[in-house]
Design a protein around this motif. Structure first.
Motif: not given
Length: 173
Positions: A39-50, A52-61, A23-28
């Motif tokens: 721009t490329a920086s928009d995609f980098v920011l989106a990748a970092v944010m998505l 981070t939320v994916g890693a956070g969910i895995e950590f909390l789970a 889902l994160i890959a599709i959203l990106l």
């Protein structure tokens, strides 16, 4: 036999992990597919944010085996992500309004509270309820500057209440 299964490592690839990261890959990929003027920086920011939320969910789970506590953590992580995303994109209370920085206080309560209570379900109910109240207060406090934005941002309090209900269900189990 039970000693052997107890010492076996957790499966690294599960259907839930594939679905979540997929889902994160599709959203990106969506902004590129839909030809958004990113721009490329928009995609980098989106990748970092998505990421981070994916890693956070895995950590909390992994912190709890209780499905309600896990879902509460997912709702929390997604709410934090959406709060940041909306503020970066257009701002909750008007674009480029410094008032939007107050929403970082809600996130600070969420993260700081989670660390303080060590992700214990009963205590997480109080943390998420505090986040709900703070979200509504900060949101409606901006009513004079942007009524629609104030109501929209106060609506985010509902997500914090959903997380609180999930943590409460987890605490009862």
């Amino acid at each position: 036999m039970t000693e052997m299964t107890a010492s076996m490592p957790r499966r690294l690839i599960t259907p839930w992990r594939i679905a979540g990261w997929g889902l994160i890959a599709i959203l990106l990929a969506l902004p590129a597919i839909l030809r958004f003027p990113w721009t490329a920086s928009d995609f980098v920011l989106a990748a970092v944010m998505l990421g981070t939320v994916g890693a956070g969910i895995e950590f909390l789970a992994r912190l709890s085996g209780n499905v309600f506590v896990r879902l509460g953590g997912v709702v929390m992580a997604v709410t934090c992500f959406l709060t940041i995303w909306v503020n970066l994109a257009v701002g909750m209370i008007g674009d480029d309004n410094p008032y939007n920085l107050l929403f970082l206080g809600v996130l600070a309560v969420a993260v700081g509270g989670t660390l303080m209570v060590r992700y214990r379900a009963a205590a997480m109910v109080k943390v998420t309820l505090a986040c709900a109240v703070l979200q509504v207060v900060v949101g409606l406090g901006g009513y004079g500057m942007d009524p629609r934005g104030a109501i929209f941002s106060a609506f985010f309090g509902l997500f914090w209440l959903i997380a609180a209900a999930l943590f409460a269900a987890g605490a009862r189990r």
